[in-house]
Structures are given as structure tokens and as C-alpha cells.
Scaffold this active site. Structure first.
Site, mmCIF file in Angstrom:
data_model
loop_
_atom_site.group_PDB
_atom_site.id
_atom_site.type_symbol
_atom_site.label_atom_id
_atom_site.label_comp_id
_atom_site.label_asym_id
_atom_site.label_seq_id
_atom_site.Cartn_x
_atom_site.Cartn_y
_atom_site.Cartn_z
ATOM 1 N N LYS A 13 0.757 -0.943 0.098
ATOM 2 C CA LYS A 13 -0.034 0.177 0.410
ATOM 3 C C LYS A 13 1.080 1.189 -0.283
ATOM 4 O O LYS A 13 0.547 2.342 -0.776
ATOM 5 C CB LYS A 13 -0.569 -0.131 0.991
ATOM 6 N N ARG A 88 -9.784 1.299 8.768
ATOM 7 C CA ARG A 88 -9.065 0.661 8.996
ATOM 8 C C ARG A 88 -10.402 -0.187 10.161
ATOM 9 O O ARG A 88 -9.809 -1.859 10.595
ATOM 10 C CB ARG A 88 -7.760 0.918 10.404
ATOM 11 N N ARG A 127 11.927 -7.545 4.978
ATOM 12 C CA ARG A 127 11.447 -6.002 3.801
ATOM 13 C C ARG A 127 11.959 -4.786 5.295
ATOM 14 O O ARG A 127 12.876 -4.991 6.559
ATOM 15 C CB ARG A 127 10.559 -5.169 4.163
ATOM 16 N N ARG A 161 11.024 -1.962 10.746
ATOM 17 C CA ARG A 161 10.283 -1.221 11.442
ATOM 18 C C ARG A 161 10.265 -3.052 12.563
ATOM 19 O O ARG A 161 10.081 -3.991 12.344
ATOM 20 C CB ARG A 161 8.721 -1.664 11.118
ATOM 21 N N ARG A 172 -1.165 -8.618 13.349
ATOM 22 C CA ARG A 172 -2.024 -7.707 12.450
ATOM 23 C C ARG A 172 -2.534 -8.532 11.140
ATOM 24 O O ARG A 172 -3.432 -7.619 10.277
ATOM 25 C CB ARG A 172 -0.134 -7.303 11.522
#
Ligand SMILES: Nc1ncnc2c1ncn2[C@@H]1O[C@H](COP(=O)(O)OP(=O)(O)O)[C@@H](O)[C@H]1O
Length: 220
Positions: A13, A88, A127, A161, A172
């Protein structure tokens, strides 16, 4: 244009939002980035948000809705915006609708990025994100940065992160399924949802998204 981007964590996103916002000349508003900016500036809001984020949970609506609203009321968002990470859950979607209605505005489209679950976990665990520009994302599993820890695009420092550990990612994803996915039906009832596959090269997905948004506009 007023667009909402939805999709599981790791769907890309943030990456897509940066390109789409540029192509469409509208600001990219990411609640995740707003929270992370508050965390790095050590604001009260940042301290509160961090505990929820690190556990993979949603930050409470009272805090999130006010923050998103403040950002959407900035002058650069007057003629449109691309929302990434907001709403969300259904109550955030309702709050957004109320806010837009009070200004006689409406959403143009909800772009839903689809990606298989195994791909998501693989993408996120590997990532690394650039501190200078969070849209610069690298995957150590396949697009290994040329120099470890350094962003190929701008030379910024790459970091992982705090909420990208495999355990938090699973949480998540669960939160996505139970709380965020229901907004897709909420928006389907309004005829706003455009779904595309988020697999393939970044530029292929951007092209797919632009085409889908364009034909959606033409069809209205
Ligand atoms: N609209 C929101 N409501 C509640 N929490 C949010 C919202 N947007 C972001 N967050 C918090 O920030 C975290 C990171 O969000 P984001 O940067 O959008 O990453 P991703 O889409 O990869 O999960 C979320 O897991 C959540 O804790």
C-alpha cells in the site's frame, strides 16, 4: 479524487500510494507514517501509539480518527487525497463518511490490493525501509539492496520496523481479517470497491491500479 487504499499488511500500500499520489497529484496520507513520525519525535501520541503498534493491534479510534481528520483538513487535501491505512475498521469508515458528508464530499473509489497470505509473511519478514523516505522499501529475500543497510534509491539508512517480526505480522494479519476486511463489504454496498492483484513488479501494479481507477471513473 478521494481514494481509500485497502489491503493486508505487506500488500504494498505504502509503495503504491506514493506512486499513485504523484500520478494523480493528490497528497498521500498514511496513518502508519503519521504514527511513526510521532514516535520518532517522541510526542505523547507517539508514545501511546507505539505500544499498540508493536503488539500488532490497532491504535484506539479516539486517537486515530482525530489525527486522520486533522491531516485531511490541511489545505493540500482540499481537492483530494489518497488514504493509506485509514479507515482500518468499520467505525473509522463511518467517521470518515460523516466527516465527508458534513463537507458535501464523497469518496471516488476504494482500491483493494489483493495478495495471498504466504506472500505477505514472506514480504514483510524480509523488508527493510529507508529512514529518509518510507516509500523506498527493499526485500532482502529477493531485491537485496546492493549495499547492506543502505537505500539504493537515495542513500538513506535502511531499518526493520519494530512491528515487522514474524509474530507481530501474524497478529497484524489477524487484525486485518477481523477488523479491516469488513470495511470492504461496507464500501461494496456503496459501489466503491475496485479490486486488483498486488502481485508482480511495483510498476506493473501501479499501471494496473491507474487503469482500474480510470475505467471505474469512466464507468460512473
Ligand atoms: N487507521 C488506523 N487505526 C488504528 N491503528 C492504525 C491505523 N493506521 C495505522 N495504525 C497502526 O500502525 C501500524 C502500522 O500501520 P501501517 O504503517 O499502515 O502498516 P501495514 O499496513 O503494513 O500494517 C498498524 O499495525 C496499527 O497499529
Amino acid at each position: 479524487m478521494r481514494i481509500v487504499l485497502v489491503g493486508p499488511p505487506g500488500a504494498g500500500k505504502g509503495t503504491q500510494a506514493a506512486f499513485l499520489a504523484k500520478n494523480l497529484s493528490i497528497p498521500h496520507i498514511s496513518t502508519g507514517d503519521l504514527f511513526r513520525a510521532n514516535i520518532s519525535q517522541q510526542t505523547e501520541l507517539g508514545k501511546l501509539a507505539k505500544s499498540y503498534m508493536d503488539a500488532g493491534n490497532l491504535v484506539p479510534d479516539e486517537v486515530t480518527i482525530g489525527m486522520a481528520k486533522d491531516r485531511m483538513e490541511k489545505p493540500d487535501a482540499e481537492n483530494g487525497f489518497l488514504l493509506d491505512g485509514f479507515p482500518r475498521n468499520v467505525s473509522q469508515a463511518e467517521a470518515l463518511d460523516e466527516m465527508l458528508q458534513s463537507e458535501s464530499m464523497k469518496l471516488d473509489a476504494v482500491l483493494d490490493l489483493e495478495v495471498p497470505e504466504e506472500e505477505v509473511v514472506k514480504r514483510i519478514a524480509g523488508r527493510r525501509i529507508c529512514r529518509k523516505d518510507s516509500s523506498h522499501v527493499f526485500h532482502v529475500t529477493y531485491s537485496r539492496p546492493k549495499k547492506e543497510g543502505v537505500c539504493d534509491a537515495c542513500g538513506g539508512e535502511l531499518y526493520q520496523r519494530d512491528d515487522d517480526s514474524e509474530e507481530t505480522v501474524r497478529k497484524r494479519l489477524e487484525v486485518y481479517h477481523t477488523q479491516t476486511e469488513p470495511i470492504i463489504d461496507y464500501y461494496k454496498a456503496q459501489g466503491l470497491v475496485v479490486t486488483i492483484s498486488a502481485l508482480g513488479k511495483v510498476e506493473e501494479v501501479t499501471a494496473r491500479a491507474m487503469e482500474a481507477l480510470q475505467s471505474d471513473e469512466d464507468g460512473k
